[in-house]
Write a protein that holds these residues in place. Sequence first.
Motif, PDB file in Angstrom:
ATOM      1  N   THR A 156       0.861  -1.191   0.000  1.00 53.90           N
ATOM      2  CA  THR A 156       0.000   0.000   0.000  1.00 53.90           C
ATOM      3  C   THR A 156       0.904   1.250   0.000  1.00 53.90           C
ATOM      4  O   THR A 156       2.138   1.125   0.035  1.00 53.90           O
ATOM      5  N   SER A 157       0.285   2.429  -0.057  1.00 56.15           N
ATOM      6  CA  SER A 157       1.074   3.673  -0.068  1.00 56.15           C
ATOM      7  C   SER A 157       0.520   4.630   0.970  1.00 56.15           C
ATOM      8  O   SER A 157      -0.690   4.680   1.199  1.00 56.15           O
ATOM      9  N   SER A 158       1.427   5.397   1.560  1.00 58.09           N
ATOM     10  CA  SER A 158       1.007   6.476   2.444  1.00 58.09           C
ATOM     11  C   SER A 158       1.040   7.748   1.597  1.00 58.09           C
ATOM     12  O   SER A 158       2.073   8.049   0.995  1.00 58.09           O
ATOM     13  N   ILE A 159      -0.088   8.462   1.529  1.00 54.54           N
ATOM     14  CA  ILE A 159      -0.088   9.667   0.690  1.00 54.54           C
ATOM     15  C   ILE A 159       0.007  10.933   1.542  1.00 54.54           C
ATOM     16  O   ILE A 159      -0.447  10.967   2.694  1.00 54.54           O
ATOM     17  N   VAL A 160       0.620  11.961   0.959  1.00 57.46           N
ATOM     18  CA  VAL A 160       0.537  13.332   1.511  1.00 57.46           C
ATOM     19  C   VAL A 160       0.073  14.190   0.344  1.00 57.46           C
ATOM     20  O   VAL A 160       0.762  14.301  -0.663  1.00 57.46           O
ATOM     21  N   TRP A 161      -1.112  14.756   0.479  1.00 59.92           N
ATOM     22  CA  TRP A 161      -1.702  15.563  -0.601  1.00 59.92           C
ATOM     23  C   TRP A 161      -1.882  16.976  -0.060  1.00 59.92           C
ATOM     24  O   TRP A 161      -2.691  17.206   0.839  1.00 59.92           O
ATOM     25  N   SER A 162      -1.064  17.899  -0.571  1.00 63.78           N
ATOM     26  CA  SER A 162      -1.114  19.285  -0.074  1.00 63.78           C
ATOM     27  C   SER A 162      -2.205  20.037  -0.823  1.00 63.78           C
ATOM     28  O   SER A 162      -2.144  20.147  -2.056  1.00 63.78           O
ATOM     29  N   ARG A 163      -3.178  20.548  -0.095  1.00 63.66           N
ATOM     30  CA  ARG A 163      -4.317  21.240  -0.712  1.00 63.66           C
ATOM     31  C   ARG A 163      -4.619  22.521   0.064  1.00 63.66           C
ATOM     32  O   ARG A 163      -4.396  22.584   1.275  1.00 63.66           O
ATOM     33  N   PRO A 164      -5.165  23.545  -0.611  1.00 60.24           N
ATOM     34  CA  PRO A 164      -5.605  24.746   0.120  1.00 60.24           C
ATOM     35  C   PRO A 164      -6.555  24.341   1.257  1.00 60.24           C
ATOM     36  O   PRO A 164      -7.275  23.329   1.126  1.00 60.24           O
TER      37      PRO A 164
END
Length: 403
Positions: free
Chosen positions: A209-217
């Motif tokens: 699996t993957s650990s995500i970091v999604w930078s969003r306003p």
Amino acid sequence: MVGAAAACLLARAGFSVAIIETREPQPYDASAPTGLRVSAFSPGSVDVLAEAGAWRQIEQQRHCAYRRMHVEDRDESVALDFNAPEFGLERLGTIVENHLVQWSLWQSLQVMGGVEIICPDRLEFLDHDEDGPIARLDSGRQIRCRLLVGADGANSRVREMLGIEQEHWEYGQHGLVAVIETEQPNPGLAWQRFMQGGPLAFLPLQDGTSSIVWSRPHAEARRLLELDDDSFLTELQEAAWTEGHSWPGVMNSCGPRAAFPLTMRLSRRYAGPQTVLMGDAAHVVHPLAGQGVNLGLLDAAGLVEVLVYARRNQTDIASEKTLRKYERWRRSEAEIMARGIHGIRGLFTPEALGPLRKLGFGMVSRSWIAKEAFIKRAAGKNRNAPALARGEALTDLLRTGTD
Ligand SMILES: Cc1cc2nc3c(=O)[nH]c(=O)nc-3n(C[C@H](O)[C@H](O)[C@H](O)COP(=O)(O)OP(=O)(O)OC[C@H]3O[C@@H](n4cnc5c(N)ncnc54)[C@H](O)[C@@H]3O)c2cc1C
């Protein structure tokens, strides 16, 4: 992580250490789902954690080493690829749950001679008299010491008590984190796509699996947190999708989600009277380069190196000269990293020009020297890195000392 690592290294170097911590980490439970907070530990940080006596325990639990990193720009379709062996490295990094690192360091502290663990307790005030710093604790206890290390995180009480100001960059973003299962398991790749609004990263976990970091306003991150899993996965897939690319491809499922505000902060000073700052207390960086805790662990290794050298030369370990040396070294390293990350991020703001971005990516991708300089620094293996991060053993450092 940073304060505990520093305490372990200082105790192993023969200093007498007291660590003040508000709460003991929960025991690590390998049967629980992967925690939401994970970090990419550089090879240099792994060497530091090994010298702190924690890596052996960490590597017996869930962790995932990766050798490849792919960075791309969605709008301009340009990409950078990094392979560890190209740069003489066995791996580019290792993904580990923060909690496992905290727990392993805590275990290491328990068995180390010369350490007093004061927990649970909290530093409330910091005073000084002619004999040095006095830490006044919530319990009423007072601790006198020769040198006080503030490794108390982004909202550092020590920094506040010293009146040290910080340079601030506000991004108006949250980093949204989750564990994602893709139809094709993650092939051991750290993947990052830069988009208008912020980067999206997939970091490989041991089970594919993957650990995500999604930078969003901010508002966007709040909206994404409130979506049901299917709607969230549809949006994530749309953001990560590239026609004709097999990975990340189709998303099957996601675990719980959380979001953390993203800022950049750099303390104007790292040292006060008989006091130093390190880790997030000294600097906070955007996670797009996965460098926050890595910089902190290098601070810990750097401080030990400076103090061992001072002791060898019969210089006061808390003298202004000694602490300025630590400050000059570690602050300039953090500044290079912070400004570099800030610059990369700036290329992906709506105001930045696409062709400029393409030019920047193209220049780095064609220049092996630029790629090597970037990777060596991110790996904690550049020539300014502390000896412990470059692979020197603490026992050798104690024997020889460095300047
Ligand atoms: C979404 C996200 C992803 C990230 N990914 C990465 C990554 O891949 N790689 C990477 O290198 N970094 C990453 N980071 C950054 C990393 O998480 C931080 O740099 C790191 O956790 C900071 O560790 P620290 O030990 O300096 O501070 P903290 O973790 O904040 O620890 C401070 C400690 O001090 C204690 N404390 C605080 N006040 C007091 C007091 N008054 N008295 C006593 N004790 C006190 C606290 O209880 C705590 O234990 C990421 C950050 C975010 C937000």
